[in-house]
Design an enzyme around this catalytic site. Sequence first.
Site, PDB file in Angstrom:
ATOM      1  N   ASP A 184       4.827   3.602  -2.412  1.00  0.00           N
ATOM      2  CA  ASP A 184       4.874   2.589  -3.227  1.00  0.00           C
ATOM      3  C   ASP A 184       4.546   2.864  -4.753  1.00  0.00           C
ATOM      4  OD1 ASP A 184       4.438   1.851  -0.353  1.00  0.00           O
ATOM      5  OD2 ASP A 184       5.247   0.117  -1.121  1.00  0.00           O
ATOM      6  N   ASN A 224      12.199  -1.252   1.212  1.00  0.00           N
ATOM      7  CA  ASN A 224      12.983  -2.091   0.588  1.00  0.00           C
ATOM      8  C   ASN A 224      13.129  -2.028  -0.709  1.00  0.00           C
ATOM      9  OD1 ASN A 224       9.938  -2.626   0.613  1.00  0.00           O
ATOM     10  ND2 ASN A 224      10.204  -4.387  -0.426  1.00  0.00           N
ATOM     11  N   HIS A 282       8.775   2.826   6.189  1.00  0.00           N
ATOM     12  CA  HIS A 282       8.222   2.087   5.047  1.00  0.00           C
ATOM     13  C   HIS A 282       7.260   1.039   5.723  1.00  0.00           C
ATOM     14  CE1 HIS A 282       7.612   0.724   1.137  1.00  0.00           C
ATOM     15  NE2 HIS A 282       8.352  -0.426   1.303  1.00  0.00           N
ATOM     16  N   HIS A 291       2.773  -9.365   3.860  1.00  0.00           N
ATOM     17  CA  HIS A 291       4.067  -8.812   4.602  1.00  0.00           C
ATOM     18  C   HIS A 291       3.231  -8.621   5.938  1.00  0.00           C
ATOM     19  CE1 HIS A 291       6.023  -7.355   1.297  1.00  0.00           C
ATOM     20  NE2 HIS A 291       5.182  -6.589   0.770  1.00  0.00           N
TER      21      HIS A 291
HETATM   22 FE   FE2 Z   1       7.968  -2.242   0.278  1.00  0.00          FE
END
Ligand code: FE2
Length: 465
Positions: free
Chosen positions: A164, A230, A315, A325
């Site tokens: 990330d 994502n 991920h 999340h």
């Molecule tokens: Fe992500």
Amino acid sequence: MGFYFFLFVGWILLDIQVLELCEAGITSSYVRKTDLDIDMPLDSDVFRVPPGYNAPQQVHITQGDREGKGVIVSWITADEPGSSTVLYWAENSELIYHADGTVLTYKYYNYTSGFIHHCTIKGLEYDTKYYYEVGIGNTTRQFWFITPPKVGPDVPYTFGLIGDLGQTYDSNTTVTHYQMSPAKGQTVLYVGDLSYADNYPYHNNIRWDTWGRFIERSAAYQPWIWTAGNHELDFVPKIGEPKPFKPYTHRYFVPYRASDSTSPLWYSIRRASTHIIVMSSYSAFGKYTPQYKWFTSELPRVNRSETPWLIVLMHCPMYSSYETHYMEGETMRVMYEPWLVKYKVDVVFAGHVHAYERSERISNIKYDIVNGRCTPVNDESAPVYITIGDGGNLEGLATKMTQPQPKYSAYREASFGHGIFDVKNRTHAYFSWNRNQDGVAVEADSLWFHNRYWKSMEKPSVAVL
Ligand SMILES: [Fe+2]
């Protein structure tokens, strides 16, 4: 009677509380700013376009075959296609070889990419320093890399862990910190979400280009092993972009065919003493899907006598106790956790949550629709789950954690940083996590790994009378 009853209940409650406190992991008290970060401006020196007509830019390499004798070299030229040939030679050798690659372009909404070159070099010698040159015919640039030792059970090797990353000032600190680490990472295992270009209007792909130039100072010299996140989806049908992963798959090639995969989004490589499996959290993974079929046939092929260390990258974490999340990885956990335990995966690295967390060795695979067992339990065959989505992107840190800290969580902290997985031999590896605010040699968290395969081979000790 009533008094003693309340005393008894009070004692029980206190006891449960103490028990939980004793068994809980560590939530770091280290406190940082919580405001969002900003991307470095387009005219930053780390985004500088190399001088010269049609000069190769965004140079990066990754493993190019199954075993580590191949390298994929990728770069972009802005003015014209130019040459897709790579010249390369071993250090202290007069012989110059060449390999021919391909060139492609893509369009995304109103953006047209530069000329993206991918060239696979194969048949390299192990454990050798090679120089390589790209941009033949126009402005040329030279770089180098070192091939890994031949695959074998006791080959030491050091991986960096970054996820990330994005392109903020913190991202820059993370890469610098990794490069200056005395642990000297030889290959980066990257756990997804690269440029964060999709945070810009119409997913302005110019931010894919700046990211490529930003990471070149590491990725041109050592392989980065790619995982899709994502932020690689770039799926926006309403602007005419219905094909997921378009910029990512055009820019970042991986050797998926070498592991009999049918998609660049899931594949495996062997490197030194490790077998690394890359999965895609954002591709179909249910039973009978291509990813499921590939993964379940890949695991029995892993030869732990040759590559004792079995590492999985994805991920979205299966275990995370942050509010951001929360439980997003649950469907994948239900599908795949029994396989990870059965095949004694040593460690699962994930990103997505912008923080750091390390789990205990636990599993939660006893649940069925009627028995109601849904609590993780200690499991010696289970992997350690490490979330390392703390590269430093513009969305900022995930600071909100679920309370109390669940028992499966061994250590958690919302700081930017990177990890190092340092394989010593077939039985031991050392993991460390470094936060950006500390000196390059400071470890904020660490763990000795005892290889799951060899540990399961150990005979119980017998007392000698
Ligand atoms: Fe992500």
